[in-house]
Design an enzyme around this catalytic site. Structure first.
Site, PDB file in Angstrom:
ATOM      1  N   LYS A  74      -1.234  -1.242  -4.134  1.00 29.03           N
ATOM      2  CA  LYS A  74      -2.337  -0.287  -4.066  1.00 29.03           C
ATOM      3  C   LYS A  74      -1.704   1.087  -4.192  1.00 29.03           C
ATOM      4  O   LYS A  74      -1.044   1.574  -3.281  1.00 29.03           O
ATOM      5  CB  LYS A  74      -3.095  -0.406  -2.745  1.00 29.03           C
ATOM      6  CG  LYS A  74      -4.169   0.670  -2.563  1.00 29.03           C
ATOM      7  CD  LYS A  74      -4.806   0.642  -1.192  1.00 29.03           C
ATOM      8  CE  LYS A  74      -5.800   1.810  -1.050  1.00 29.03           C
ATOM      9  NZ  LYS A  74      -6.435   1.845   0.287  1.00 29.03           N
TER      10      LYS A  74
ATOM     11  N   TYR B 281       0.865  -1.178   0.000  1.00 33.28           N
ATOM     12  CA  TYR B 281       0.000   0.000   0.000  1.00 33.28           C
ATOM     13  C   TYR B 281       0.901   1.227   0.000  1.00 33.28           C
ATOM     14  O   TYR B 281       1.584   1.511   0.987  1.00 33.28           O
ATOM     15  CB  TYR B 281      -0.907  -0.038   1.242  1.00 33.28           C
ATOM     16  CG  TYR B 281      -1.870   1.116   1.414  1.00 33.28           C
ATOM     17  CD1 TYR B 281      -2.013   2.116   0.458  1.00 33.28           C
ATOM     18  CD2 TYR B 281      -2.650   1.199   2.552  1.00 33.28           C
ATOM     19  CE1 TYR B 281      -2.912   3.156   0.627  1.00 33.28           C
ATOM     20  CE2 TYR B 281      -3.547   2.244   2.743  1.00 33.28           C
ATOM     21  CZ  TYR B 281      -3.668   3.215   1.774  1.00 33.28           C
ATOM     22  OH  TYR B 281      -4.542   4.258   1.961  1.00 33.28           O
TER      23      TYR B 281
ATOM     24  N   ILE C  42      -8.987  -1.120  -4.904  1.00 28.77           N
ATOM     25  CA  ILE C  42      -9.270  -1.154  -3.472  1.00 28.77           C
ATOM     26  C   ILE C  42     -10.069   0.105  -3.184  1.00 28.77           C
ATOM     27  O   ILE C  42      -9.523   1.206  -3.127  1.00 28.77           O
ATOM     28  CB  ILE C  42      -7.985  -1.261  -2.642  1.00 28.77           C
ATOM     29  CG1 ILE C  42      -7.271  -2.573  -3.004  1.00 28.77           C
ATOM     30  CG2 ILE C  42      -8.304  -1.224  -1.154  1.00 28.77           C
ATOM     31  CD1 ILE C  42      -6.008  -2.830  -2.209  1.00 28.77           C
TER      32      ILE C  42
END
Length: 302
Positions: free
Chosen positions: A170, A142, A211
Protein backbone atom coordinates in the site's frame (compact mmCIF):
# COMPACT_ATOMS: atom_id res chain seq x y z
CA UNK A 1 -26.30 -3.53 -11.52
CA UNK A 2 -23.37 -3.89 -9.08
CA UNK A 3 -20.04 -4.55 -10.77
CA UNK A 4 -16.77 -5.37 -9.04
CA UNK A 5 -13.24 -5.10 -10.29
CA UNK A 6 -12.95 -7.50 -13.25
CA UNK A 7 -9.23 -8.17 -12.70
CA UNK A 8 -9.40 -9.13 -9.01
CA UNK A 9 -7.23 -12.24 -8.89
CA UNK A 10 -6.05 -12.16 -5.26
CA UNK A 11 -7.70 -11.30 -1.91
CA UNK A 12 -5.81 -7.99 -1.81
CA UNK A 13 -6.86 -6.86 -5.30
CA UNK A 14 -9.63 -4.40 -6.17
CA UNK A 15 -11.30 -1.74 -4.04
CA UNK A 16 -10.54 -2.69 -0.45
CA UNK A 17 -12.23 -0.06 1.70
CA UNK A 18 -10.32 1.00 4.80
CA UNK A 19 -13.43 1.11 6.92
CA UNK A 20 -14.31 3.67 9.53
CA UNK A 21 -15.68 2.26 12.76
CA UNK A 22 -19.07 3.43 14.08
CA UNK A 23 -19.23 4.44 17.73
CA UNK A 24 -22.32 5.02 19.81
CA UNK A 25 -22.82 8.33 21.62
CA UNK A 26 -20.96 6.88 24.62
CA UNK A 27 -18.09 5.98 22.24
CA UNK A 28 -18.59 2.23 22.60
CA UNK A 29 -18.23 0.24 19.37
CA UNK A 30 -21.49 -0.39 17.53
CA UNK A 31 -20.69 -3.79 16.04
CA UNK A 32 -24.16 -4.19 14.49
CA UNK A 33 -23.77 -0.88 12.66
CA UNK A 34 -20.31 -1.97 11.51
CA UNK A 35 -21.71 -5.23 10.10
CA UNK A 36 -24.30 -3.20 8.20
CA UNK A 37 -21.55 -0.92 6.89
CA UNK A 38 -19.50 -3.84 5.56
CA UNK A 39 -22.55 -5.32 3.85
CA UNK A 40 -23.47 -1.93 2.36
CA UNK A 41 -20.02 -1.41 0.85
CA UNK A 42 -19.92 -4.86 -0.74
CA UNK A 43 -23.46 -4.42 -2.09
CA UNK A 44 -22.35 -1.12 -3.64
CA UNK A 45 -19.65 -2.89 -5.66
CA UNK A 46 -16.57 -2.60 -3.45
CA UNK A 47 -14.41 -5.70 -3.42
CA UNK A 48 -13.59 -5.94 0.26
CA UNK A 49 -12.82 -4.16 3.51
CA UNK A 50 -9.80 -3.35 5.64
CA UNK A 51 -10.80 -3.23 9.33
CA UNK A 52 -8.49 -2.00 12.07
CA UNK A 53 -6.52 0.41 9.97
CA UNK A 54 -5.80 3.95 11.07
CA UNK A 55 -9.13 5.02 9.57
CA UNK A 56 -10.73 2.43 11.85
CA UNK A 57 -9.04 4.05 14.87
CA UNK A 58 -7.44 0.75 15.89
CA UNK A 59 -5.03 2.52 18.24
CA UNK A 60 -7.98 3.43 20.52
CA UNK A 61 -9.49 -0.07 20.69
CA UNK A 62 -9.16 -2.62 23.45
CA UNK A 63 -7.88 -6.04 22.46
CA UNK A 64 -11.38 -7.51 22.76
CA UNK A 65 -12.87 -4.75 20.59
CA UNK A 66 -10.18 -5.12 17.97
CA UNK A 67 -10.59 -8.89 17.72
CA UNK A 68 -14.36 -8.63 17.51
CA UNK A 69 -14.15 -6.05 14.71
CA UNK A 70 -12.29 -8.59 12.58
CA UNK A 71 -14.79 -11.35 13.32
CA UNK A 72 -17.67 -8.99 12.55
CA UNK A 73 -16.13 -8.00 9.21
CA UNK A 74 -15.58 -11.62 8.13
CA UNK A 75 -19.11 -12.64 9.14
CA UNK A 76 -20.70 -9.63 7.42
CA UNK A 77 -18.65 -10.10 4.25
CA UNK A 78 -19.53 -13.78 4.05
CA UNK A 79 -16.14 -14.40 2.43
CA UNK A 80 -12.90 -14.02 4.36
CA UNK A 81 -10.94 -13.29 1.18
CA UNK A 82 -12.73 -9.95 1.13
CA UNK A 83 -11.31 -8.93 4.51
CA UNK A 84 -7.77 -7.60 5.08
CA UNK A 85 -7.35 -6.67 8.77
CA UNK A 86 -4.71 -4.23 9.86
CA UNK A 87 -2.33 -5.99 12.25
CA UNK A 88 0.05 -3.18 13.13
CA UNK A 89 1.38 -2.88 16.67
CA UNK A 90 4.47 -1.55 18.43
CA UNK A 91 5.99 -5.01 18.80
CA UNK A 92 6.55 -7.68 16.17
CA UNK A 93 5.20 -10.37 18.48
CA UNK A 94 1.98 -8.41 18.98
CA UNK A 95 1.58 -7.90 15.24
CA UNK A 96 2.08 -11.63 14.70
CA UNK A 97 -0.59 -12.40 17.29
CA UNK A 98 -3.00 -10.10 15.46
CA UNK A 99 -2.15 -11.86 12.19
CA UNK A 100 -2.84 -15.21 13.81
CA UNK A 101 -6.15 -13.88 15.12
CA UNK A 102 -7.03 -12.70 11.59
CA UNK A 103 -6.24 -16.17 10.25
CA UNK A 104 -8.39 -17.81 12.92
CA UNK A 105 -11.26 -15.47 11.99
CA UNK A 106 -10.95 -16.51 8.34
CA UNK A 107 -9.44 -13.37 6.79
CA UNK A 108 -7.64 -13.70 3.47
CA UNK A 109 -4.73 -11.28 3.98
CA UNK A 110 -3.39 -8.68 6.42
CA UNK A 111 -2.04 -5.13 6.24
CA UNK A 112 1.14 -4.31 8.18
CA UNK A 113 3.09 -1.15 8.93
CA UNK A 114 6.84 -1.34 9.56
CA UNK A 115 7.97 -0.94 13.17
CA UNK A 116 6.57 2.43 14.22
CA UNK A 117 7.84 2.96 17.73
CA UNK A 118 11.19 4.24 16.44
CA UNK A 119 13.05 4.82 13.17
CA UNK A 120 13.88 1.18 12.47
CA UNK A 121 16.86 0.20 10.34
CA UNK A 122 16.34 -2.05 7.28
CA UNK A 123 17.43 -5.25 9.05
CA UNK A 124 14.85 -4.69 11.80
CA UNK A 125 12.16 -3.94 9.20
CA UNK A 126 12.94 -7.20 7.39
CA UNK A 127 12.85 -9.18 10.64
CA UNK A 128 9.53 -7.55 11.58
CA UNK A 129 7.82 -8.49 8.34
CA UNK A 130 9.28 -12.00 8.38
CA UNK A 131 7.91 -12.56 11.89
CA UNK A 132 4.38 -11.55 10.88
CA UNK A 133 4.50 -13.46 7.58
CA UNK A 134 5.24 -16.60 9.60
CA UNK A 135 1.62 -16.46 10.80
CA UNK A 136 0.70 -17.80 7.36
CA UNK A 137 -1.46 -15.10 5.78
CA UNK A 138 -0.33 -12.99 2.80
CA UNK A 139 1.07 -9.69 4.10
CA UNK A 140 0.51 -6.34 2.40
CA UNK A 141 3.12 -3.80 3.47
CA UNK A 142 1.89 -0.31 4.29
CA UNK A 143 4.38 2.41 3.39
CA UNK A 144 3.53 5.54 5.38
CA UNK A 145 6.83 7.34 6.01
CA UNK A 146 5.06 10.41 7.37
CA UNK A 147 3.64 8.70 10.43
CA UNK A 148 6.08 5.82 10.95
CA UNK A 149 9.31 7.67 10.02
CA UNK A 150 10.31 4.46 8.24
CA UNK A 151 10.34 4.64 4.46
CA UNK A 152 9.76 1.39 2.60
CA UNK A 153 11.80 2.41 -0.42
CA UNK A 154 11.55 0.45 -3.68
CA UNK A 155 14.84 -1.26 -2.85
CA UNK A 156 13.69 -2.30 0.62
CA UNK A 157 10.35 -3.50 -0.77
CA UNK A 158 12.25 -5.64 -3.27
CA UNK A 159 14.18 -7.22 -0.37
CA UNK A 160 10.97 -7.86 1.59
CA UNK A 161 9.43 -9.51 -1.46
CA UNK A 162 12.54 -11.62 -2.08
CA UNK A 163 12.40 -12.67 1.59
CA UNK A 164 8.87 -14.02 0.95
CA UNK A 165 7.51 -11.62 3.59
CA UNK A 166 5.12 -9.50 1.50
CA UNK A 167 2.88 -9.88 -1.56
CA UNK A 168 1.96 -6.23 -2.15
CA UNK A 169 2.49 -2.69 -0.93
CA UNK A 170 0.00 0.00 0.00
CA UNK A 171 1.97 2.98 -1.31
CA UNK A 172 1.18 6.16 0.64
CA UNK A 173 4.33 8.20 0.09
CA UNK A 174 2.55 10.42 -2.44
CA UNK A 175 5.46 10.05 -4.87
CA UNK A 176 3.84 8.48 -7.91
CA UNK A 177 7.25 8.06 -9.56
CA UNK A 178 7.89 5.18 -7.17
CA UNK A 179 5.37 3.02 -8.99
CA UNK A 180 7.73 2.66 -11.92
CA UNK A 181 10.81 1.99 -9.80
CA UNK A 182 8.95 -0.65 -7.79
CA UNK A 183 7.95 -2.33 -11.06
CA UNK A 184 11.60 -2.35 -12.13
CA UNK A 185 13.14 -3.77 -8.95
CA UNK A 186 10.24 -6.03 -7.85
CA UNK A 187 8.09 -6.69 -10.94
CA UNK A 188 6.00 -9.38 -9.24
CA UNK A 189 5.13 -7.23 -6.21
CA UNK A 190 1.56 -5.92 -6.43
CA UNK A 191 1.12 -2.15 -6.18
CA UNK A 192 -1.92 -0.90 -4.28
CA UNK A 193 -3.08 2.72 -4.28
CA UNK A 194 -2.62 3.95 -0.72
CA UNK A 195 -3.90 7.53 -0.88
CA UNK A 196 -7.17 8.60 -2.47
CA UNK A 197 -5.71 11.73 -4.07
CA UNK A 198 -3.20 9.86 -6.25
CA UNK A 199 -5.69 7.26 -7.46
CA UNK A 200 -5.62 8.12 -11.15
CA UNK A 201 -1.85 8.44 -11.33
CA UNK A 202 -1.16 5.10 -9.62
CA UNK A 203 -3.95 3.28 -11.48
CA UNK A 204 -2.41 4.34 -14.77
CA UNK A 205 1.00 3.26 -13.45
CA UNK A 206 -0.16 -0.32 -12.98
CA UNK A 207 -1.82 -0.58 -9.55
CA UNK A 208 -4.03 -3.65 -9.09
CA UNK A 209 -5.91 -2.44 -6.04
CA UNK A 210 -6.92 0.54 -3.94
CA UNK A 211 -6.98 0.61 -0.14
CA UNK A 212 -9.55 3.35 -0.13
CA UNK A 213 -11.02 5.91 2.25
CA UNK A 214 -13.78 7.89 0.60
CA UNK A 215 -15.77 4.92 -0.74
CA UNK A 216 -17.03 4.78 2.86
CA UNK A 217 -19.09 7.84 1.90
CA UNK A 218 -19.41 7.68 -1.91
CA UNK A 219 -18.90 4.05 -2.96
CA UNK A 220 -20.61 4.19 -6.36
CA UNK A 221 -18.80 7.31 -7.60
CA UNK A 222 -15.45 6.07 -6.30
CA UNK A 223 -16.04 2.65 -7.85
CA UNK A 224 -16.80 4.20 -11.24
CA UNK A 225 -13.63 6.29 -11.00
CA UNK A 226 -11.42 3.37 -10.04
CA UNK A 227 -12.69 1.05 -12.75
CA UNK A 228 -12.40 3.75 -15.42
CA UNK A 229 -8.86 4.57 -14.30
CA UNK A 230 -7.88 0.90 -14.27
CA UNK A 231 -9.24 0.52 -17.81
CA UNK A 232 -7.45 3.65 -19.03
CA UNK A 233 -10.81 5.27 -19.84
CA UNK A 234 -9.66 8.85 -19.35
CA UNK A 235 -12.79 10.33 -20.89
CA UNK A 236 -14.68 8.97 -17.86
CA UNK A 237 -11.95 9.04 -15.24
CA UNK A 238 -10.45 12.49 -15.65
CA UNK A 239 -13.56 14.66 -15.19
CA UNK A 240 -14.80 12.45 -12.34
CA UNK A 241 -11.39 12.58 -10.65
CA UNK A 242 -11.39 16.36 -10.94
CA UNK A 243 -14.87 16.53 -9.42
CA UNK A 244 -13.99 14.21 -6.53
CA UNK A 245 -10.53 15.56 -5.79
CA UNK A 246 -11.62 18.31 -3.34
CA UNK A 247 -12.80 15.43 -1.13
CA UNK A 248 -10.17 12.84 -2.00
CA UNK A 249 -7.29 15.06 -0.91
CA UNK A 250 -8.62 15.00 2.66
CA UNK A 251 -7.45 11.38 2.81
CA UNK A 252 -3.88 12.67 3.01
CA UNK A 253 -4.53 15.16 5.81
CA UNK A 254 -4.20 14.56 9.58
CA UNK A 255 -7.98 15.07 9.97
CA UNK A 256 -8.83 12.33 7.47
CA UNK A 257 -10.81 10.21 9.94
CA UNK A 258 -13.07 13.06 11.02
CA UNK A 259 -13.40 14.24 7.40
CA UNK A 260 -14.48 10.87 6.02
CA UNK A 261 -16.89 10.29 8.89
CA UNK A 262 -18.50 13.70 8.30
CA UNK A 263 -18.80 12.99 4.57
CA UNK A 264 -20.51 9.71 5.46
CA UNK A 265 -23.00 11.52 7.68
CA UNK A 266 -23.75 14.01 4.90
CA UNK A 267 -24.23 11.19 2.39
CA UNK A 268 -26.79 9.52 4.67
CA UNK A 269 -24.53 6.82 6.07
CA UNK A 270 -23.33 6.25 9.62
CA UNK A 271 -20.13 8.18 10.26
CA UNK A 272 -20.48 9.56 13.75
CA UNK A 273 -17.91 10.64 16.32
CA UNK A 274 -14.26 9.73 16.74
CA UNK A 275 -12.55 8.61 19.90
CA UNK A 276 -10.07 10.91 21.68
CA UNK A 277 -7.50 12.15 21.09
CA UNK A 278 -9.15 12.93 17.75
CA UNK A 279 -11.44 15.92 18.19
CA UNK A 280 -14.21 17.30 15.93
CA UNK A 281 -13.23 19.26 12.85
CA UNK A 282 -12.80 22.99 13.20
CA UNK A 283 -15.64 25.15 11.92
CA UNK A 284 -13.52 26.11 8.90
CA UNK A 285 -12.70 22.52 7.99
CA UNK A 286 -16.27 21.39 8.59
CA UNK A 287 -17.61 24.11 6.29
CA UNK A 288 -15.17 23.13 3.53
CA UNK A 289 -16.12 19.46 3.85
CA UNK A 290 -19.81 20.23 3.83
CA UNK A 291 -19.50 22.39 0.74
CA UNK A 292 -17.45 19.84 -1.21
CA UNK A 293 -19.65 16.89 -0.23
CA UNK A 294 -22.85 18.82 -0.82
CA UNK A 295 -21.78 19.78 -4.33
CA UNK A 296 -20.95 16.18 -5.21
CA UNK A 297 -24.26 14.90 -3.89
CA UNK A 298 -26.17 17.65 -5.70
CA UNK A 299 -24.39 16.67 -8.92
CA UNK A 300 -25.55 13.07 -8.47
CA UNK A 301 -22.34 11.49 -7.17
CA UNK A 302 -23.04 8.89 -4.48
Amino acid sequence: MVTRTPTRLRPWHGIMVATTLPFRDDLSVDHDAYADQVARLLAAGCDGVVPNGSLGEYQTLTDDERARVVRTAVEAAGDGDRVMPGVSAYGSAASRRWAEQAAEAGAGSVLLLPPNGYRAEPAAVRAHFAEVAAAGLPVVAYNNPFDTKVDLTPGLLAELYADGSIVAVKEFSGDVRRAYEIAEVAPELDLLIGADDVLLELALAGAVGWIAGFPNALPEACGTLYRAALAGDLDTARPLYRALHPLLRWDSRPEFVQAIKLAMDLAGHRGGPTRPPRSPLTAEHSAALRAATGKLLADGHH
